[in-house]
Scaffold this motif. Structure first.
Motif, PDB file in Angstrom:
ATOM      1  N   ALA A 138       0.816  -1.206   0.000  1.00 25.50           N
ATOM      2  CA  ALA A 138       0.000   0.000   0.000  1.00 25.50           C
ATOM      3  C   ALA A 138       0.858   1.268   0.000  1.00 25.50           C
ATOM      4  N   LEU A 139       1.767   1.397   0.978  1.00 22.13           N
ATOM      5  CA  LEU A 139       2.578   2.608   1.066  1.00 22.13           C
ATOM      6  C   LEU A 139       3.639   2.666  -0.031  1.00 22.13           C
ATOM      7  N   GLY A 140       4.114   1.487  -0.468  1.00 19.20           N
ATOM      8  CA  GLY A 140       5.012   1.487  -1.611  1.00 19.20           C
ATOM      9  C   GLY A 140       4.323   2.035  -2.852  1.00 19.20           C
ATOM     10  N   GLY A 141       3.042   1.672  -3.019  1.00 20.01           N
ATOM     11  CA  GLY A 141       2.273   2.210  -4.140  1.00 20.01           C
ATOM     12  C   GLY A 141       2.102   3.715  -4.047  1.00 20.01           C
ATOM     13  N   VAL A 142       1.924   4.222  -2.822  1.00 18.20           N
ATOM     14  CA  VAL A 142       1.821   5.665  -2.624  1.00 18.20           C
ATOM     15  C   VAL A 142       3.129   6.352  -3.014  1.00 18.20           C
ATOM     16  N   GLY A 143       4.248   5.785  -2.554  1.00 20.99           N
ATOM     17  CA  GLY A 143       5.548   6.342  -2.917  1.00 20.99           C
ATOM     18  C   GLY A 143       5.766   6.347  -4.416  1.00 20.99           C
ATOM     19  N   LEU A 144       5.318   5.276  -5.068  1.00 21.79           N
ATOM     20  CA  LEU A 144       5.468   5.175  -6.520  1.00 21.79           C
ATOM     21  C   LEU A 144       4.641   6.238  -7.224  1.00 21.79           C
ATOM     22  N   MET A 145       3.406   6.458  -6.758  1.00 22.86           N
ATOM     23  CA  MET A 145       2.541   7.446  -7.399  1.00 22.86           C
ATOM     24  C   MET A 145       3.051   8.874  -7.193  1.00 22.86           C
ATOM     25  N   LEU A 146       3.599   9.150  -6.000  1.00 20.22           N
ATOM     26  CA  LEU A 146       4.016  10.514  -5.674  1.00 20.22           C
ATOM     27  C   LEU A 146       5.390  10.873  -6.220  1.00 20.22           C
ATOM     28  N   ALA A 147       6.320   9.931  -6.220  1.00 20.86           N
ATOM     29  CA  ALA A 147       7.701  10.269  -6.582  1.00 20.86           C
ATOM     30  C   ALA A 147       8.355   9.240  -7.488  1.00 20.86           C
ATOM     31  N   GLY A 148       7.576   8.424  -8.152  1.00 17.74           N
ATOM     32  CA  GLY A 148       8.143   7.457  -9.083  1.00 17.74           C
ATOM     33  C   GLY A 148       8.924   6.360  -8.384  1.00 17.74           C
ATOM     34  N   TRP A 149       9.821   5.724  -9.130  1.00 17.42           N
ATOM     35  CA  TRP A 149      10.567   4.588  -8.589  1.00 17.42           C
ATOM     36  C   TRP A 149      11.501   4.989  -7.463  1.00 17.42           C
ATOM     37  N   SER A 150      12.029   6.205  -7.506  1.00 13.02           N
ATOM     38  CA  SER A 150      12.878   6.676  -6.408  1.00 13.02           C
ATOM     39  C   SER A 150      12.073   6.819  -5.126  1.00 13.02           C
ATOM     40  N   GLY A 151      10.830   7.268  -5.253  1.00 13.48           N
ATOM     41  CA  GLY A 151       9.958   7.375  -4.088  1.00 13.48           C
ATOM     42  C   GLY A 151       9.645   6.017  -3.499  1.00 13.48           C
ATOM     43  N   LEU A 152       9.436   5.036  -4.370  1.00 15.34           N
ATOM     44  CA  LEU A 152       9.202   3.677  -3.892  1.00 15.34           C
ATOM     45  C   LEU A 152      10.395   3.176  -3.087  1.00 15.34           C
ATOM     46  N   GLY A 153      11.609   3.343  -3.624  1.00 15.51           N
ATOM     47  CA  GLY A 153      12.804   2.884  -2.931  1.00 15.51           C
ATOM     48  C   GLY A 153      12.986   3.557  -1.592  1.00 15.51           C
ATOM     49  N   ALA A 154      12.683   4.846  -1.514  1.00 12.31           N
ATOM     50  CA  ALA A 154      12.833   5.581  -0.255  1.00 12.31           C
ATOM     51  C   ALA A 154      11.863   5.070   0.802  1.00 12.31           C
ATOM     52  N   VAL A 155      10.615   4.816   0.415  1.00 12.41           N
ATOM     53  CA  VAL A 155       9.622   4.306   1.364  1.00 12.41           C
ATOM     54  C   VAL A 155      10.050   2.948   1.910  1.00 12.41           C
ATOM     55  N   LEU A 156      10.498   2.077   1.034  1.00 11.89           N
ATOM     56  CA  LEU A 156      10.907   0.737   1.464  1.00 11.89           C
ATOM     57  C   LEU A 156      12.129   0.798   2.373  1.00 11.89           C
ATOM     58  N   ALA A 157      13.045   1.709   2.098  1.00  7.16           N
ATOM     59  CA  ALA A 157      14.243   1.845   2.932  1.00  7.16           C
ATOM     60  C   ALA A 157      13.891   2.282   4.344  1.00  7.16           C
ATOM     61  N   VAL A 158      12.903   3.159   4.486  1.00  5.70           N
ATOM     62  CA  VAL A 158      12.475   3.593   5.818  1.00  5.70           C
ATOM     63  C   VAL A 158      11.972   2.407   6.632  1.00  5.70           C
ATOM     64  N   PHE A 159      11.161   1.567   6.013  1.00  6.47           N
ATOM     65  CA  PHE A 159      10.672   0.368   6.703  1.00  6.47           C
ATOM     66  C   PHE A 159      11.839  -0.483   7.201  1.00  6.47           C
ATOM     67  N   LEU A 160      12.808  -0.703   6.344  1.00  5.63           N
ATOM     68  CA  LEU A 160      13.911  -1.606   6.671  1.00  5.63           C
ATOM     69  C   LEU A 160      14.818  -1.031   7.763  1.00  5.63           C
ATOM     70  N   LEU A 161      15.052   0.255   7.716  1.00  2.89           N
ATOM     71  CA  LEU A 161      15.855   0.873   8.769  1.00  2.89           C
ATOM     72  C   LEU A 161      15.141   0.815  10.110  1.00  2.89           C
ATOM     73  N   LEU A 162      13.850   1.061  10.109  1.00  2.00           N
ATOM     74  CA  LEU A 162      13.086   0.987  11.353  1.00  2.00           C
ATOM     75  C   LEU A 162      13.076  -0.427  11.924  1.00  2.00           C
ATOM     76  N   SER A 163      13.132  -1.434  11.050  1.00  2.00           N
ATOM     77  CA  SER A 163      13.141  -2.817  11.546  1.00  2.00           C
ATOM     78  C   SER A 163      14.377  -3.087  12.385  1.00  2.00           C
ATOM     79  N   ALA A 164      15.513  -2.494  11.997  1.00  2.00           N
ATOM     80  CA  ALA A 164      16.744  -2.665  12.773  1.00  2.00           C
ATOM     81  C   ALA A 164      16.636  -1.944  14.109  1.00  2.00           C
ATOM     82  N   VAL A 165      16.052  -0.757  14.102  1.00  2.00           N
ATOM     83  CA  VAL A 165      15.909   0.013  15.337  1.00  2.00           C
ATOM     84  C   VAL A 165      15.017  -0.727  16.335  1.00  2.00           C
ATOM     85  N   VAL A 166      13.892  -1.232  15.857  1.00  2.00           N
ATOM     86  CA  VAL A 166      12.934  -1.911  16.731  1.00  2.00           C
ATOM     87  C   VAL A 166      13.509  -3.203  17.300  1.00  2.00           C
TER      88      VAL A 166
END
Length: 374
Positions: A334-362
Motif C-alpha cells: 500500500a505505502l510502496g504504491g503511494v511512494g510510486l505514485m508521488l515520486a516514481g521509482w525513487s519514491g518507492l525505494g525511499a519508502v521501502l528503505a524507511v521500513f527496513l531501517l526501522l526494523s533494525a531500530v525496533v
C-alpha cells in the motif's frame, strides 16, 4: 515418507508461487481490467490483509490443530484461489480470489515454519528451517521464467504455476502421519520477553521486502521497457541471491542471529534505495535486485531463527511471524504504491528503505537470545 525438509520445501514453494505470479504481469492485469499499476498492486495488499487476520486467528486456536491438517487446508486454499484467479471475469472477482489465497498462504507459512522446528531431527532445526525457507526463493528462480513464458501468452495462464505447485505439495503433506496439536502453553506469546519487539521488526522488514517483490516486475517492464518474458527470466535469476543469502545465514544463526538481523537490515535498506533510484541499464537493475534478494535471504533466515527461540512454541511463534509478515506485505504494497505514485521509482525505494531501517531500530534489544542449534 518424504523427508521433512523436502516436504516443507514444497509447501513454502507453493505458498510463494501464489504470491509471485502477479509480479511480472502486474501491468498486463492493470490493462486488462482498466486500472492503474498501483491499483493492481493492491491485490497483494488484499491477500496480505486476509493472511494477517488468519494468522492472528491461529494465535488463539492454532494449538488445537495438527500441523499436517493446517498445511493441507492452506495448500487446498491456494489451489482453489489459483483456479478462480485464472478465470476471473472482473477485477472484483480477482480481488475476491486473493482473499482465499491470502488465507492459504498464512496457513502454509505459519504451519510450515512451525513444522521446521517440530519435525526436524535433533540438532537439525537450522538445516530444516533453511530448506523450508529456500522454497520461497526457488519458486522465484524456477517460477519466474515459467511465469514469463506463460504471461507472454496470457496473464491468466500464470496461475497454473501455484495450482500445480500446491497440488504437488499436498501429496508430500498427506504422506506424513498426524502427530496431534502442539502442547498448550499458558498466556499470549506476545507477553513473553522480546516477542513484541521481534514481531514488530519482522513486520517492518517484510514491509520493505514486500515492496521489492510486488513492484520489481513493473520496474523492469516499465522503466526499462523489456518484455514480460525477459523480466520474468531476469527476476528468476536474480532471486537466486535469496537462496545464497539463506545458506550463508545458516552458518551464523546458531550464535549470532540477532547481530545478523541488525547488520543486514540497513544494508537491505541501502539496496532498496539503489534499486529504485539507480537505473542506468536493465542489467544494473537486475544485479541490484539480486543483491537485494541476497541480503533479504540473510535477514529473513536470521529473523525466523530468532522467533523460534523465544519460548512461545513453534506454531504460535510462527503464527506471530506470519501475521507480522502479512501486515508487512499489506503496508509495503500500500505505502510502496503511494511512494510510486508521488515520486516514481525513487519514491518507492525511499519508502521501502524507511521500513527496513526501522526494523533494525525496533529489533535492537539485548533480551532476544538465540539457540537455534539446541
Amino acid at each position: 515418507m518424504t523427508s521433512p525438509a523436502a516436504t516443507l520445501f514444497r509447501c513454502l514453494f507453493a505458498g510463494q508461487a501464489g504470491l509471485l505470479v502477479l509480479t511480472p504481469v502486474l501491468s498486463d492485469v492493470a490493462r486488462a481490467f482498466g486500472v492503474s499499476a498501483a491499483t493492481a498492486g493492491q491485490l497483494r495488499a488484499v491477500s496480505g490483509a486476509v493472511a494477517a487476520l488468519v494468522a492472528l486467528g491461529l494465535l488463539a486456536g492454532g494449538r488445537r490443530w495438527d500441523l499436517r491438517d493446517l498445511l493441507s487446508a492452506g495448500l487446498t486454499s491456494i489451489a482453489t484461489a489459483s483456479a478462480a484467479s485464472a478465470v476471473a471475469p472482473t477485477f472484483e472477482v480477482l480481488a475476491t480470489a486473493q482473499v482465499v489465497l491470502g488465507a492459504g498462504m498464512a496457513l502454509v507459512l505459519a504451519a510450515g515454519l512451525a513444522a521446521a522446528a517440530r519435525w526436524a531431527p535433533d540438532g537439525e532445526r537450522a538445516k530444516v528451517l533453511s530448506w523450508a525457507l529456500i522454497g520461497q526463493p526457488i519458486a522465484w528462480v524456477v517460477g519466474m521464467p515459467v511465469v514469463g513464458v506463460l504471461g507472454a501468452q496470457s496473464w491468466r495462464l500464470t496461475w497454473l504455476l501455484p495450482l500445480a505447485a500446491s497440488l504437488f505439495a499436498l501429496v508430500g503433506v498427506h504422506g506424513r502421519n498426524r502427530e496431534g496439536p502442539e502442547p498448550a502453553s499458558a498466556g499470549s506469546p506476545l507477553r513473553r520477553p522480546g516477542v513484541t519487539r521481534w514481531a514488530a521488526g519482522e513486520l517492518l522488514a517484510f514491509a520493505g521486502w514486500a515492496g521489492v517483490l510486488v513492484y520489481s516486475g513493473s520496474l523492469l517492464t516499465d522503466a526499462h521497457g523489456v518484455a514480460v518474458t525477459t523480466a520474468g527470466t531476469a527476476l528468476g535469476a536474480g532471486a537466486a541471491g535469496y537462496v545464497v543469502g539463506t545458506f550463508l545465514a545458516r552458518r551464523w544463526v546458531v550464535q549470532a542471529a540477532r547481530r545478523l538481523v541488525l547488520v543486514t537490515s540497513p544494508a537491505l535498506a541501502a539496496a532498496a534505495v539503489l534499486l529504485g533510484s539507480f537505473r542506468p541499464s536493465f542489467g544494473m537493475s537486475v544485479a541490484l535486485f539480486a543483491l537485494t534478494a541476497l541480503l533479504a535471504g540473510m535477514r529473513m533466515m536470521a529473523g525466523s531463527a530468532l522467533g523460534l527461540d523465544l519460548g512461545a512454541g513453534p506454531l504460535q511463534a510462527m503464527s506471530v511471524r506470519a501475521a507480522a509478515v502479512q501486515f508487512g506485505y499489506f503496508g509495503g504494497s500500500a505505502l510502496g504504491g503511494v511512494g510510486l505514485m508521488l515520486a516514481g521509482w525513487s519514491g518507492l525505494g525511499a519508502v521501502l528503505a524507511v521500513f527496513l531501517l526501522l526494523s533494525a531500530v525496533v529489533t535492537a534489544t539485548p533480551r532476544v537470545m538465540v539457540k537455534v542449534g539446541a
